[in-house]
Design an enzyme around this catalytic site. Structure first.
Site, PDB file in Angstrom:
ATOM      1  CG  MET A 240      42.918 105.386  67.085  1.00 58.93           C
ATOM      2  SD  MET A 240      43.775 106.904  67.485  1.00 58.93           S
ATOM      3  CE  MET A 240      42.528 108.099  67.098  1.00 58.93           C
TER       4      MET A 240
ATOM      5  CB  ALA B 286      35.073 105.110  70.654  1.00 60.16           C
TER       6      ALA B 286
ATOM      7  N   GLY C 226      30.667 103.022  61.052  1.00 56.95           N
ATOM      8  CA  GLY C 226      31.722 103.209  60.040  1.00 56.95           C
ATOM      9  C   GLY C 226      32.818 102.165  60.215  1.00 56.95           C
ATOM     10  CG  HIS C 227      35.340 102.098  63.725  1.00 55.14           C
ATOM     11  ND1 HIS C 227      34.804 102.935  64.677  1.00 55.14           N
ATOM     12  CD2 HIS C 227      36.567 102.599  63.433  1.00 55.14           C
ATOM     13  CE1 HIS C 227      35.659 103.895  64.955  1.00 55.14           C
ATOM     14  NE2 HIS C 227      36.734 103.735  64.211  1.00 55.14           N
TER      15      HIS C 227
ATOM     16  CD  GLN D 196      46.737 108.514  65.525  1.00 53.52           C
ATOM     17  OE1 GLN D 196      47.175 107.394  65.384  1.00 53.52           O
ATOM     18  NE2 GLN D 196      45.642 108.930  64.881  1.00 53.52           N
TER      19      GLN D 196
ATOM     20  N   GLY E  61      38.946 103.982  56.516  1.00 52.25           N
ATOM     21  CA  GLY E  61      37.752 104.717  56.097  1.00 52.25           C
ATOM     22  C   GLY E  61      38.123 105.970  55.312  1.00 52.25           C
TER      23      GLY E  61
HETATM   24  O1  PAF Z   1      42.071 106.396  61.749  1.00 51.10           O
HETATM   25  C1  PAF Z   1      42.369 106.018  62.906  1.00 51.10           C
HETATM   26  O2  PAF Z   1      41.520 105.614  63.684  1.00 51.10           O
HETATM   27  C2  PAF Z   1      43.833 106.073  63.334  1.00 51.10           C
HETATM   28  O3  PAF Z   1      44.483 107.180  62.789  1.00 51.10           O
HETATM   29  C3  PAF Z   1      44.600 104.771  63.021  1.00 51.10           C
HETATM   30  C4  PAF Z   1      44.684 104.536  61.526  1.00 51.10           C
HETATM   31  C5  PAF Z   1      43.908 103.593  63.697  1.00 51.10           C
HETATM   32  C6  PAF Z   1      46.023 104.872  63.562  1.00 51.10           C
HETATM   33  O4  PAF Z   1      46.049 105.086  64.933  1.00 51.10           O
END
Ligand code: PAF
Length: 283
Positions: free
Chosen positions: A30, A32, A36-37, A61, A147
Site C-alpha cells: 500500500m 509508503a 520491510g517492504h 480493507q 511480510g
Molecule cells: O499488507 C498490506 O500492505 C496490504 O494488506 C496488501 C496485502 C497490500 C493488500 O492491500
C-alpha cells in the site's frame, strides 16, 4: 523501471514476459515503503526473473474511514526506492480502475477471521482477499511476497491460494525491526515523538511472553506477563494480546506438543494503531 496504472497496459507486458519463460514475482503493497517492504523486493529480485510491485491503498480493507484518510502516501519516493532496489515494474492503479463497479462479492474466512485482527476490524480480511485476488489475476505471478508482521493476513492469504487453487507460491519474509525492536510499518511515521519513544515496548512485551513460554510457564500466566508489562506504559492502549497456534490461529491445545505458537498484539499509540507478533517454537 516501467510504471503501469491500468490492467490493460500491464497485461501485454506480463504476457510478453511469460512468453519468454520468465518467472514473475509480485510484491503487493500500500506504498509508503520502508525497509520491510524493500526486503520483500530484495527477496523477489533474488528469486525471480522479474519483479512487479503494486502500490494501492485499498479502500475496501479499511473499516475505519479516518484510518484510510490518514494512511501515509508518498508515491514519488516509493518509485525512487523501488527502482534503486532492482524492481522491474510498478503497478499503481486508481480507485476507479481497481473498482470500476462497487463489488458485491464478500469473502469470509470463517474461524480464521473470528480472532485478533478479524474480530477487531470486521470485513478487513475480506477486503484484503478481494484486492489480493484481483492483483493475482492481473499480474499472474509465480510467487507473491508478504511480510510476517501481518501474521494473520499471511495465514489468510495462504488459505485463499489453497481454496481458490491459485498456481503460485506465497513467500513470507521475516519482520524488519528498528534498533529498539519496533516492527517497521508505514504507520510508524505517524507516531508522535512521545509515542515513538515507547513504541519499542510492544516488542519487549512480546519477547517477555515468548521467554516465559520457552521456560514452560503456563500460557495464561505468560499472556498476563505481557499484558501487565504494557499496563506500566499508559501511552500504549492494548487492544489484544493473544497466544494462538501459529498456522491454524486456533487456541493452543492443553497439551502443547511441538506446534509452533504465535504471540500477536495490536495497540493504539495515540491515534496510530500498530500490530506485531513473535513466533515461539517449543522443543
Ligand atoms: O499488507 C498490506 O500492505 C496490504 O494488506 C496488501 C496485502 C497490500 C493488500 O492491500
Amino acid at each position: 523501471m516501467q510504471t503501469f496504472s491500468t490492467p490493460e497496459s500491464l497485461g501485454p507486458y506480463i504476457q510478453s514476459l511469460r512468453n519468454q519463460g520468465n518467472k514473475l514475482g509480485l510484491v503487493p503493497t500500500m506504498g509508503a515503503l520502508h525497509q520491510g517492504h524493500l526486503e520483500l523486493i530484495r527477496k523477489s529480485v533474488e528469486m525471480n526473473d522479474h519483479t512487479v510491485c503494486s502500490i494501492y491503498v485499498n479502500p475496501v480493507q479499511f473499516n475505519d474511514k479516518q484510518d484510510l484518510i490518514n494512511y501515509p502516501r508518498d508515491i514519488d519516493s516509493d518509485i525512487e526506492k523501488l527502482s534503486e532496489h532492482g524492481c522491474d515494474a510498478v503497478f499503481c492503479p486508481a480507485d476507479d480502475i481497481m473498482y470500476p463497479h462497487q463489488p458485491v462479492l464478500t469473502i469470509d474466512f470463517g474461524r480464521l477471521e473470528q480472532v485478533m485482527e478479524g474480530r477487531h476490524r470486521p470485513g478487513h480480511f475480506g477486503g484484503v482477499a478481494l484486492v489480493v485476488s484481483k492483483l493475482f489475476n492481473m499480474v499472474k505471478p509465480d510467487r507473491a511476497y508478504f511480510g510476517e508482521k501481518d501474521w494473520q493476513q499471511l495465514i489468510i492469504i495462504q488459505q485463499l491460494v489453497n481454496d481458490l487453487s491459485y498456481q503460485l507460491e506465497i513467500v513470507s519474509v521475516p519482520i524488519k525491526r528498528e534498533p529498539d525492536g519496533l516492527a517497521m510499518s508505514s504507520r510508524n511515521q505517524r507516531l508522535t515523538s512521545d509515542h515513538r519513544a515507547v513504541a519499542g515496548e510492544l516488542f519487549s512485551a512480546l519477547s517477555q511472553v515468548k521467554n516465559a513460554i520457552e521456560q514452560h510457564t503456563d500460557l495464561q500466566s505468560a499472556r498476563a506477563i505481557g499484558i501487565n508489562y504494557l499496563k506500566q506504559h499508559p501511552a500504549v492502549q492494548l487492544e489484544y494480546l493473544e497466544i494462538v497456534q501459529a498456522f491454524t490461529l486456533d487456541a493452543p491445545a492443553a497439551d502443547l506438543g511441538t506446534e509452533p505458537l504465535s504471540v500477536c498484539l495490536a495497540a493504539m499509540l495515540g491515534k496510530v494503531r500498530l500490530i506485531d507478533n513473535v513466533q515461539v517454537f517449543i522443543d
